[in-house]
Scaffold this motif. Structure first.
Motif, short mmCIF file in Angstrom:
data_model
loop_
_atom_site.label_atom_id
_atom_site.label_comp_id
_atom_site.label_asym_id
_atom_site.label_seq_id
_atom_site.Cartn_x
_atom_site.Cartn_y
_atom_site.Cartn_z
N MET A 408 0.82 -1.20 0.00
CA MET A 408 0.00 0.00 0.00
C MET A 408 0.86 1.26 0.00
N GLN A 409 1.91 1.27 0.81
CA GLN A 409 2.80 2.43 0.93
C GLN A 409 4.22 1.93 1.18
N ALA A 410 5.20 2.78 0.84
CA ALA A 410 6.60 2.42 1.07
C ALA A 410 7.43 3.68 1.26
N ALA A 411 8.45 3.57 2.10
CA ALA A 411 9.42 4.64 2.30
C ALA A 411 10.81 4.00 2.27
N VAL A 412 11.70 4.55 1.45
CA VAL A 412 13.01 3.95 1.23
C VAL A 412 14.11 4.84 1.81
N PHE A 413 15.07 4.18 2.48
CA PHE A 413 16.20 4.88 3.11
C PHE A 413 17.50 4.18 2.73
N GLY A 414 18.59 4.96 2.62
CA GLY A 414 19.88 4.36 2.29
C GLY A 414 21.04 5.33 2.29
N GLU A 415 20.87 6.46 2.94
CA GLU A 415 21.93 7.47 2.98
C GLU A 415 23.22 6.89 3.55
N ALA A 416 24.31 7.02 2.75
CA ALA A 416 25.66 6.61 3.16
C ALA A 416 25.75 5.11 3.47
N ARG A 417 24.85 4.31 2.90
CA ARG A 417 24.85 2.88 3.16
C ARG A 417 25.19 2.10 1.88
N THR A 419 23.53 -0.62 1.17
CA THR A 419 22.26 -1.21 0.74
C THR A 419 21.11 -0.31 1.17
N ASN A 420 19.92 -0.59 0.64
CA ASN A 420 18.73 0.23 0.91
C ASN A 420 17.71 -0.54 1.75
N THR A 421 17.00 0.21 2.57
CA THR A 421 15.95 -0.35 3.42
C THR A 421 14.60 0.23 3.04
N ALA A 422 13.57 -0.60 3.01
CA ALA A 422 12.20 -0.15 2.73
C ALA A 422 11.31 -0.41 3.93
N VAL A 423 10.65 0.64 4.39
CA VAL A 423 9.57 0.49 5.38
C VAL A 423 8.28 0.36 4.57
N VAL A 424 7.58 -0.75 4.72
CA VAL A 424 6.46 -1.07 3.85
C VAL A 424 5.17 -1.22 4.65
N VAL A 425 4.11 -0.59 4.14
CA VAL A 425 2.76 -0.80 4.65
C VAL A 425 2.10 -1.82 3.73
N ALA A 426 1.87 -3.01 4.24
CA ALA A 426 1.32 -4.09 3.43
C ALA A 426 -0.20 -4.14 3.53
N ASP A 448 21.51 -2.19 -9.48
CA ASP A 448 21.90 -2.79 -8.21
C ASP A 448 21.92 -1.79 -7.06
N TYR A 449 22.32 -0.55 -7.33
CA TYR A 449 22.43 0.43 -6.24
C TYR A 449 21.08 0.92 -5.73
N ALA A 450 20.00 0.63 -6.47
CA ALA A 450 18.66 1.07 -6.06
C ALA A 450 17.82 -0.06 -5.47
N ARG A 451 18.37 -1.26 -5.43
CA ARG A 451 17.58 -2.39 -4.97
C ARG A 451 17.40 -2.41 -3.45
N ILE A 452 16.33 -3.06 -3.02
CA ILE A 452 16.00 -3.15 -1.60
C ILE A 452 16.64 -4.42 -1.01
N SER A 453 17.38 -4.23 0.07
CA SER A 453 18.03 -5.37 0.74
C SER A 453 17.43 -5.66 2.10
N HIS A 454 16.77 -4.67 2.69
CA HIS A 454 16.18 -4.84 4.03
C HIS A 454 14.72 -4.42 3.99
N LEU A 455 13.90 -5.15 4.71
CA LEU A 455 12.46 -4.89 4.75
C LEU A 455 12.00 -4.73 6.18
N ILE A 456 11.22 -3.69 6.42
CA ILE A 456 10.58 -3.48 7.73
C ILE A 456 9.09 -3.35 7.49
N LEU A 457 8.31 -4.18 8.16
CA LEU A 457 6.85 -4.08 8.08
C LEU A 457 6.37 -2.95 8.99
N ALA A 458 5.71 -1.97 8.42
CA ALA A 458 5.21 -0.83 9.20
C ALA A 458 4.12 -1.30 10.16
N SER A 459 4.09 -0.70 11.32
CA SER A 459 3.09 -1.07 12.32
C SER A 459 1.72 -0.46 12.05
#
Length: 498
Positions: A408-417, A419-426, A448-459
């Motif tokens: 439903m929604q997603a927010a992506v973070f990866g500054e100075a990392r 890999t990238n992390t996505a907080v996802v509203v499923a 490759d530099y834009a791919r998601i490596s970590h997933l967090i399910l939003a509460s």
């Protein structure tokens, strides 16, 4: 000629033409003018200089808005998705001494009881409204300011954007020409009138053209709470009122596309769907095109009185947000920032006016093609640089993620990392294993530099009420990061240890 003069003109030429349609009331242009004049006289008698408006989408909202302009007062729409703190801030900063509302109980729960001096009631277009007089200190405003619209902002307190009628009128006239609006149109409001896009591009443009504006209330068009959407109700309203024009956010468009891929088509009356408020994926626009939906993406900012560029049936390029409206000029700086000239910005309330050479630095990144079409690539402040030195606009990745029906929604973070992390509203019932399958599919379409490596399910969903979403549907990244900071950082710590 201002909007009130236009309405007077329509009332003379077509007095019986329907102007506003509500749940239980219909007003022609003659009756609309009478209602505006009556409320304006009351406002003048009350000597209220700054008026708040906290109400649902009804004809009474529009009448209160226009009556305040006629009375010489400044109107401050108070979106019902604002938090109590944001409402108090807006009322105090703007010096709102009276608020017109159809829900006094909800408003009273948002502000201190000792700030309410008196409560009156008044009937407008058959609807009983309450007027709460407050103890907030009146503020001296520039004489040409007719409206203050508060942006939900990305951090801290919302900013009050001051709008003069000259600036608003330029946008209305440009939009009327761009969308070929005329008196045969029927516009159905799907967004809160407290959001400038619907208030100006929806209501003002329609009334300027002598058209009918349908305002059955937000619940009747499927808007539930702050961001919930009942697409069955949305579609039922569209079929019931057979509008010719609509304004949609990407969220509503995606739900509409998914519904229409399994259900009957839109009414044949529909000729123009303006799309704005937040970035949208080209894949979603392609699906809408396959359904023959007349969707035209645009772009705007509150500081520019809403719309600045728009695609139209006669000037449309895939992937762009259209060409500049006639009253403004566009440029792009060497750093890629979109510059908007001649927008008429009057400044933020309580802050120094910092526009130089009548040019507004939008904060958005993009480019212009040889034909003057604008293409947006992200927000300047949102771009992050990976550990490998790659610049990434998170909006790009998020647009691809939310195309999946499971997200439903997603927010992506990866500054100075690395890999990238996505907080996802499923969607309800979707588990993490399924989401990983979706993300792996999306990753195959990304470098490759834009791919998601970590997933967090939003509460919980990102909403204006929890301050994780702006009123127009943009992620408020700093707030989202603060909520999930521990989980995000734990991912990276574990990555370093592995």
């Amino acid at each position: 000629m201002n909007l009130l003069e236009k309405i007077h003109h329509h009332a003379q030429l077509q007095p019986a033409k329907t102007a506003l349609t509500g749940k239980n009331v219909t007003l022609d242009y003659s009756a609309l003018l009478d209602e505006i004049n009556a409320l304006s006289r009351w406002l003048c008698k009350s000597q209220v200089e700054v008026i708040g408006l906290f109400a649902d989408n009804t004809p009474a909202w529009v009448i209160a808005d226009l009556a305040s302009i006629k009375s010489g007062a400044c109107l401050v729409p108070l979106p019902q998705f604002f938090s109590p703190g944001q409402i108090i801030h807006a009322m105090q900063q703007a010096g709102i001494s009276a608020v017109i509302t159809d829900n006094p109980g909800l408003l009273k729960s948002c502000i201190p009881a000792d700030s309410i001096l008196e409560v009156e009631t008044l009937e407008v277009a058959g609807q009983l409204l309450s007027i709460l007089h407050t103890s907030f200190k009146p503020r001296q405003l520039p004489g040409d300011i007719v409206k203050i619209t508060y942006t939900s902002g990305t951090t801290g307190e919302p900013k009050g954007v001051m709008l003069g009628w000259k600036q608003i009128q330029a946008v209305i006239a440009s939009l009327e020409e761009a969308v070929s609006a005329d008196s045969n149109d029927t516009h159905l409001a799907l967004m809160p009138l407290g959001v400038l896009l619907e208030n100006l591009a929806g209501v003002y443009v329609s009334l300027w053209a002598g058209a009918n504006v349908v305002l059955p209330g937000l619940a009747a068009v499927g808007l539930v709470g702050a961001t919930g959407l009942d697409i069955e109700k949305t579609m039922s309203a569209i079929h019931a009122f057979s509008p010719s024009t609509l304004i949609m956010t990407p969220q509503v468009l995606q739900a509409s596309v998914e519904y229409l891929e399994q259900a009957p088509k839109m009414p044949e009356s529909l000729r123009f769907i303006a799309l704005g408020g937040a970035p949208v994926s080209q894949s979603l626009l392609d699906r809408a095109q396959q359904l023959q939906l007349p969707v035209y993406e645009g772009y705007g900012l509150s500081e520019c009185a809403s719309v600045t560029t728009l695609n139209t049936p006669f000037a449309h390029k895939k992937g762009s947000v259209g060409r500049a409206l006639p009253h403004i000029d566009l440029a792009v700086s060497e750093s890629g920032e979109v510059l908007i000239k001649n927008c008429g910005f009057s400044g933020y309330l309580g802050q120094p006016h910092d526009v130089t050479d009548n040019t507004w630095h939008s904060g958005d990144l993009g480019y212009l093609d040889d034909d003057g079409y604008l293409y947006l690539t992200g927000r300047k402040r949102n771009v992050f640089i990976t550990a490998m030195g790659r610049n990434v606009s998170p909006e790009w990745i998020e647009r691809e993620l939310v195309l999946a029906p499971e997200i439903m929604q997603a927010a992506v973070f990866g500054e100075a990392r690395d890999t990238n992390t996505a907080v996802v509203v499923a969607v309800p019932g979707c588990d993490e294993a399924t989401l990983w399958q979706v993300i792996e599919t999306v990753n195959t379409s990304l470098p490759d530099y834009a791919r998601i490596s970590h997933l967090i399910l939003a509460s919980e969903a990102f909403t204006p009420l929890n301050r994780q979403l702006s009123g127009t549907g943009r992620n408020r990244r700093q707030v989202i990061y603060q909520v999930y900071e521990n989980q995000i950082e734990l991912h990276y710590q574990q990555e370093q240890l592995s």
